[in-house]
Design an enzyme around this catalytic site. Structure first.
Site, PDB file in Angstrom:
ATOM      1  N   LYS A 178       0.913  -1.016  -0.023  1.00  0.00           N
ATOM      2  CA  LYS A 178      -0.022   0.100  -0.159  1.00  0.00           C
ATOM      3  C   LYS A 178       0.919   1.268  -0.031  1.00  0.00           C
ATOM      4  O   LYS A 178       1.903   1.061   0.755  1.00  0.00           O
ATOM      5  CB  LYS A 178      -0.898   0.225   1.261  1.00  0.00           C
ATOM      6  CG  LYS A 178      -1.815   1.151   1.210  1.00  0.00           C
ATOM      7  CD  LYS A 178      -3.004   1.035   2.678  1.00  0.00           C
ATOM      8  CE  LYS A 178      -3.837   1.904   2.738  1.00  0.00           C
ATOM      9  NZ  LYS A 178      -4.585   1.931   3.690  1.00  0.00           N
ATOM     10  N   SER A 217      -9.844   1.919   2.520  1.00  0.00           N
ATOM     11  CA  SER A 217      -8.854   2.778   1.970  1.00  0.00           C
ATOM     12  C   SER A 217      -8.010   1.962   1.261  1.00  0.00           C
ATOM     13  O   SER A 217      -7.120   2.329   0.201  1.00  0.00           O
ATOM     14  CB  SER A 217      -8.257   3.847   2.845  1.00  0.00           C
ATOM     15  OG  SER A 217      -7.252   3.028   3.691  1.00  0.00           O
ATOM     16  N   SER A 246     -10.142  -0.514   7.017  1.00  0.00           N
ATOM     17  CA  SER A 246      -9.477  -0.356   5.872  1.00  0.00           C
ATOM     18  C   SER A 246      -8.814  -1.598   5.025  1.00  0.00           C
ATOM     19  O   SER A 246      -8.262  -1.736   3.960  1.00  0.00           O
ATOM     20  CB  SER A 246      -8.565   0.652   5.618  1.00  0.00           C
ATOM     21  OG  SER A 246      -9.217   1.875   5.355  1.00  0.00           O
TER      22      SER A 246
HETATM   23  N1  GLN Z   1     -13.412   4.373   6.331  1.00  0.00           N
HETATM   24  C1  GLN Z   1     -12.694   4.884   7.633  1.00  0.00           C
HETATM   25  C2  GLN Z   1     -12.178   6.114   7.302  1.00  0.00           C
HETATM   26  O1  GLN Z   1     -12.438   6.653   6.189  1.00  0.00           O
HETATM   27  C3  GLN Z   1     -11.420   4.078   8.036  1.00  0.00           C
HETATM   28  C4  GLN Z   1     -10.283   4.198   7.073  1.00  0.00           C
HETATM   29  C5  GLN Z   1      -9.076   3.298   7.393  1.00  0.00           C
HETATM   30  O2  GLN Z   1      -9.359   2.184   7.998  1.00  0.00           O
HETATM   31  N2  GLN Z   1      -8.185   3.717   7.144  1.00  0.00           N
HETATM   32  O3  GLN Z   1     -11.695   6.845   8.113  1.00  0.00           O
END
Ligand code: GLN
Length: 481
Positions: free
Chosen positions: A73, A148, A172
């Protein structure tokens, strides 16, 4: 086909000389050439470096993952390679060092094929917030892959790499794993070093991985986990041999079903898939128990105070002065700050910075931030109490399968509400996993498994047991066979 083999099978074939590391890497590189563009799953490819590295790995190379290609990532710093975090702010940033997780995986013999697309600074649930454009779900390219870590999940689902790293701050890893039909694990907070992992919300961020099976995840997680003196929140506790823990035996395991995760909101078709998966676990000898996690309904509001608060502080370092994006022709220092940040950050990131600055401001700190810290404690306590009764928790990851690209439009609140089943575990810091459990209208559905702090082995073994009697994790999207 090489991309149908498990990690252990690839490693074994290289050991006997049936496959060389160079052949393995070349195979996945051909698939990347063919598919990565259409899915927009990668931001950077490391073709030359990967070829070179794979060429140096012989049949007798040590390392549990020697010759296994991997995608990182783009939140993980990779020395000499662009590390953008999905943002225009870091579009020109070449990391001067490797993140600990990257370093450990390289030491285990993995070959980095490239850097995966992601929501900007890991903020999002659909991978539509990337400066590099949205990632597409290989199961249906009109749909989101989740976020994400959407680029990582899509890459594994499409067979562009046997494994990929991800990070999970509020879901995410689990959510894109579920929506892309791959296996993903977020370990306990503190299990994987955050050193060199660009910070979003430091008390929640945790690195983990994606692969096709629990067995493959066990191998990858085992290589990336462990104490790191460079991360003060890293926990000094021995990493068990996750692969050795995969007995496939879950007889007598008590699995709790939290009523709050099966209430209104869960789409009936997704629920049917989860119910069937739970019946499989029961058939394997697990004892199913109803439990309650009574503060679940506070998770979304708690998370969307804590995470933006920490983000607003972490993102203060991107000021156009030291590194990253700098606006053209600033007229003075303030203009340099405001235009660099205004032009370098996307809309969602700016929204979070504003929310964070607001909840931390003098007049509102007690009402929002402090209150959120207290409700966070209640959510964690729910899990503590539940795990006095049960060994594992099983639940859906999301209320429904993937939605269409653009469908949520400009409605951040609906997007936030989507995270309801993944946020609580992040707030509590417990490990969680998503395993493919079936399909609704051709789109994958994931089963979420949650375990007590540091019980990743139990989690992986339950996922492995499930995958011994199901083959959802072996399915490939049409066109990517
Ligand atoms: N969807 C959540 C956010 O937008 C979690 C994102 C994540 O785990 N990086 O903060």
């Amino acid at each position: 086909m090489i991309h149908e083999k498990s990690i252990a099978e690839i490693v074994a074939a290289r050991g006997t000389g049936d496959l060389s590391a160079a052949e393995v890497t070349a195979h996945f590189q051909r698939r990347i050439e063919q598919f990565a563009g259409g899915l927009n799953s990668l931001i950077t490819r490391c073709d030359e470096a990967a070829r070179h590295q794979a060429g140096s790995i012989g049949s007798d190379a040590p390392g549990a993952l020697a010759g296994i290609p991997i995608v990182h990532k783009d939140i993980f710093c990779t020395k000499g390679v662009k590390t953008s975090c999905g943002s225009r702010m870091l579009d020109n940033f070449i990391a001067p060092y490797d993140a600990t997780a990257v370093e450990k995986l390289a030491a285990a013999g993995t070959v980095m094929l490239g850097k995966a697309n992601m929501d900007e600074f890991a903020m999002g649930s659909s991978n539509e917030n990337s400066f590099y454009g949205p990632v597409k779900n290989p199961w249906n390219t009109a749909y989101v892959p989740g976020g994400s870590s959407g680029g990582s999940a899509a890459a594994v689902a499409a067979g562009l790499a046997p494994a990929a790293t991800g990070t999970d701050t509020g879901g995410s890893i689990r959510q894109p794993a579920a929506l892309c039909g791959v296996t993903g694990i977020k370990p306990t907070y503190g299990r994987v070093s955050r050193y060199g992992m660009i910070a979003f919300a430091s008390s929640l961020d945790q690195g983990g991985c994606f692969a096709r099976s629990a067995e493959d995840c066990a191998a990858v997680l085992g290589a990336m986990a462990g104490f790191d003196p460079r991360d003060s929140t890293s926990v000094n506790r021995e990493v068990p041999d996750y692969s050795a823990a995969l007995t496939g035996d879950i007889k007598g395991l008590k699995i709790g079903l939290p009523a709050e995760y099966f209430a209104a909101g869960l789409q009936p078709a997704s629920r049917a898939v989860i119910d069937k998966a739970i019946a499989e676990l029961e058939a394997l000898g697990a004892e199913i128990v109803e439990i309650g996690l009574p503060h679940t309904d506070l998770a979304v509001s708690t998370y969307y105070v804590v995470a933006p608060a920490e983000a607003s502080s972490n993102l203060a370092r991107f000021d156009g002065v030291r590194y990253g994006y700098r606006c053209d022709n600033p007229v003075n220092l303030e203009d340099l700050y405001t235009r660099s940040r205004g032009e370098g950050f996307g809309k969602e990131v700016q929204r979070r910075i504003m929310i964070g600055a607001y909840v931390l401001s003098a007049g509102y700190y007690d009402a929002y931030y402090l209150k959120a810290q207290k409700t966070r404690r209640l959510i964690a306590r729910d899990f503590g109490q539940a795990f006095e009764q049960v060994d594992l928790i099983a639940a859906p990851v999301t209320q429904a399968p993937a939605f269409k690209l653009g469908e949520m439009g400009d409605d951040p609140v609906s997007m936030y509400l989507n995270d309801v089943y993944t946020l609580p575990a992040s707030l509590a810091g417990i490990p969680g996993m998503s395993v493919p459990a079936g399909f609704v209208d051709g789109l994958p559905v994931g089963l979420q498994l949650l375990a007590p702090w540091f019980e990743e082995a139990r989690l992986l073994n339950a996922g492995h047991a499930f995958q011994q009697v199901t083959d959802w994790h072996r399915q490939r999207p049409e066109g990517f066979e």
